[in-house]
Design a protein around this motif. Structure first.
Motif, PDB file in Angstrom:
ATOM      1  N   PRO A  72       0.797  -1.232   0.000  1.00  0.00           N
ATOM      2  CA  PRO A  72       0.000   0.000   0.000  1.00  0.00           C
ATOM      3  C   PRO A  72       0.828   1.280   0.000  1.00  0.00           C
ATOM      4  O   PRO A  72       0.410   2.298  -0.560  1.00  0.00           O
ATOM      5  N   THR A  73       2.006   1.257   0.641  1.00  0.00           N
ATOM      6  CA  THR A  73       2.806   2.484   0.734  1.00  0.00           C
ATOM      7  C   THR A  73       3.962   2.493  -0.274  1.00  0.00           C
ATOM      8  O   THR A  73       4.895   3.280  -0.128  1.00  0.00           O
ATOM      9  N   PHE A  74       3.900   1.639  -1.278  1.00  0.00           N
ATOM     10  CA  PHE A  74       4.999   1.509  -2.235  1.00  0.00           C
ATOM     11  C   PHE A  74       5.366   2.860  -2.851  1.00  0.00           C
ATOM     12  O   PHE A  74       6.527   3.304  -2.793  1.00  0.00           O
ATOM     13  N   LEU A  75       4.391   3.566  -3.423  1.00  0.00           N
ATOM     14  CA  LEU A  75       4.668   4.842  -4.078  1.00  0.00           C
ATOM     15  C   LEU A  75       4.912   5.948  -3.047  1.00  0.00           C
ATOM     16  O   LEU A  75       5.760   6.823  -3.248  1.00  0.00           O
ATOM     17  N   SER A  76       4.173   5.911  -1.934  1.00  0.00           N
ATOM     18  CA  SER A  76       4.344   6.937  -0.896  1.00  0.00           C
ATOM     19  C   SER A  76       5.766   6.919  -0.346  1.00  0.00           C
ATOM     20  O   SER A  76       6.382   7.981  -0.132  1.00  0.00           O
ATOM     21  N   ASP A  77       6.315   5.728  -0.131  1.00  0.00           N
ATOM     22  CA  ASP A  77       7.669   5.609   0.414  1.00  0.00           C
ATOM     23  C   ASP A  77       8.705   6.173  -0.560  1.00  0.00           C
ATOM     24  O   ASP A  77       9.671   6.836  -0.152  1.00  0.00           O
ATOM     25  N   ILE A  78       8.523   5.907  -1.844  1.00  0.00           N
ATOM     26  CA  ILE A  78       9.473   6.421  -2.844  1.00  0.00           C
ATOM     27  C   ILE A  78       9.418   7.938  -2.894  1.00  0.00           C
ATOM     28  O   ILE A  78      10.455   8.620  -2.889  1.00  0.00           O
ATOM     29  N   ILE A  79       8.208   8.496  -2.907  1.00  0.00           N
ATOM     30  CA  ILE A  79       8.072   9.952  -2.977  1.00  0.00           C
ATOM     31  C   ILE A  79       8.642  10.627  -1.737  1.00  0.00           C
ATOM     32  O   ILE A  79       9.321  11.660  -1.816  1.00  0.00           O
ATOM     33  N   SER A  80       8.381  10.047  -0.554  1.00  0.00           N
ATOM     34  CA  SER A  80       8.858  10.668   0.687  1.00  0.00           C
ATOM     35  C   SER A  80      10.376  10.717   0.748  1.00  0.00           C
ATOM     36  O   SER A  80      10.960  11.588   1.407  1.00  0.00           O
ATOM     37  N   THR A  81      11.047   9.794   0.051  1.00  0.00           N
ATOM     38  CA  THR A  81      12.508   9.813   0.002  1.00  0.00           C
ATOM     39  C   THR A  81      13.009  11.078  -0.698  1.00  0.00           C
ATOM     40  O   THR A  81      14.041  11.651  -0.335  1.00  0.00           O
TER      41      THR A  81
END
Length: 439
Positions: A72-81
């Motif tokens: 679920p947080t796959f894209l969110s984690d990349i963006i937050s980086t």
């Protein structure tokens, strides 16, 4: 294992997204997919990829649409980086769901990852998400419809639920009966030897069996798909209880295809446009699944069109016209069942490859049905003569089965397991009364 493939594929997708965010060229990561982005094993994931042979761009879009269903947080984690202090990133696209807390990719997300600001490449991605691409034609992936006035590519990437299930858990469960899919899955433990039909009916059913078995050769290997519609349409007509539903079920059982009986009471709506929407959802779900769709008591939707006297007549005729179009383009077997052939609109009749009559069984067929319907555990008295019973009583196969069911319960309750002529006649009389033939 399928999870190994998923993990490898998502690592690959992450590398492509990171390359774009770092202003590198994602295209530089394009490699031969086999051996770099998934394992060529016997997992459903690998089989799906090998069967469809997606290009690099298609593979990335598939993985992108799949990612929220796995992590679920796959894209969110990349963006937050890349935005550690928070903030908006409009170029990346993506939306939040009502219940889903992570980022759900949109068409704009696919465009950003694969094309950046390159307008030519962005249009290529948009074309990939159009109705003519195999994603849409095979009902695998499509962009969600957006409200009027909003950019087309701002819609979420929708991966068909059965594709998600196949790629993640490796199996596809049968759709549940609901308002979105108003059809009941039909199954039977019976086989063709249990079904008694007259010779003419059996011959016509054999023609449908042959199409089920050889349609791919006919349409593709022999090239007749250029001249013929993709599916097969049949009309079953005859009195209730003569084997129409069982025949449809056995046609599916023989070829390993699922059979669904459409509940027309859940399809037909008094509100303008709703019937067409319900039908569209049903046919979209069934497309490319090789399912057999069985419309029982089809008169409710397929009946004769009327002269247009008011807006309701015009609306009813529009429903029939829409149904004609969807049935003709459906690439599976569609069976309509009715008690009276004359009730069906002539426009449908002309488009049927088979019109099969299921008459009331004659004495010979009834005798065979009587013999097959009673379990061997029941001891028949010497005065029970199936030929004589079959000659005197004009009953359908379903009515005979009802009689045998009632008799079986009676002898079980009595503890004798023996059935005589008097008990049988009483059960037949009971069935006549139930059918309203005797008051």
């Amino acid at each position: 294992m399928s999870t190994d493939n998923l993990q490898t594929a998502l690592h690959y997708l992450r590398a492509v997204i990171v390359a774009r965010l770092q202003c590198a060229s994602p295209e530089a990561l394009e490699q031969t997919v086999n051996g770099t982005a998934y394992y060529a094993d016997d997992s459903p994931f690998a089989q799906f990829i090998e069967a469809h042979a997606p290009s690099f761009e298609e593979y990335i879009v598939l993985l992108l649409a799949l990612s929220p269903n796995v992590l679920p947080t796959f894209l969110s984690d990349i963006i937050s980086t890349y935005l550690p202090t928070g903030g908006d990133f409009p170029a990346f696209g993506g939306v939040r769901g009502n219940g889903h807390r992570g980022v759900i990719p949109t068409g704009e997300t696919a465009q950003f990852i694969l094309a950046g600001d390159n307008l030519v490449n962005r249009m290529l991605v948009q074309r990939m998400l159009g109705s003519e691409h195999w994603f849409a034609r095979k009902h695998i992936l499509w962009p969600e419809a957006v409200r009027e006035g909003e950019p087309t590519m701002s819609g979420r990437l929708i991966l068909a639920p059965e594709v998600v299930e196949l790629l993640t858990v490796g199996t596809v469960s049968k759709p549940r009966f609901c308002s979105e899919f108003p059809a009941e899955h039909l199954q039977t433990e019976m086989d063709w030897s249990d079904l008694v039909l007259n010779q003419d009916t059996r011959k016509q059913i054999r023609d449908i069996e042959n199409w089920n078995l050889h349609k791919d050769t006919l349409l593709h290997d022999w090239g007749m798909g250029r001249r013929m519609k993709p599916g097969y349409r049949a009309l079953f007509y005859g009195p209730p209880g003569t084997g129409k539903t069982l025949t449809a079920t056995l046609l599916g059982q023989q070829t390993g295809r699922e059979v669904f009986r459409v509940d027309l009471s859940r399809v037909v709506s008094k509100y303008i446009g709703e019937t067409e929407k319900n039908l569209a959802r049903l046919f979209d779900k069934a497309e490319n699944k090789q399912w057999i769709l069985f419309f029982d008591e089809a008169d409710a939707l397929f009946s004769k069109r009327t002269d247009v006297r008011d807006s309701l007549d015009r609306h009813a005729n529009q429903e029939v016209a829409y149904l004609l179009q969807r049935i003709e383009t459906y690439n599976g077997l569609v069976i309509l069942a009715t008690n009276q052939r004359s009730n069906i609109d002539d426009a449908f009749v002309r488009r049927f490859q088979a019109i099969v009559h299921f008459p009331m069984p004659g004495p010979v067929e009834r005798e065979a049905i009587w013999c097959k319907s009673f379990p061997p555990q029941i001891e028949l008295a010497s005065d029970v003569d199936w030929r004589e019973i079959a000659g005197r009583h004009e009953l359908s196969g379903a009515s005979i089965l009802n009689v045998s069911h009632y008799c079986a319960l009676e002898v079980l309750a009595s503890g004798t397991h023996r059935l005589d002529q008097q008990q049988l006649e009483a059960a037949i009389l009971r069935e006549y009364v139930k059918e309203g033939k005797i008051i």
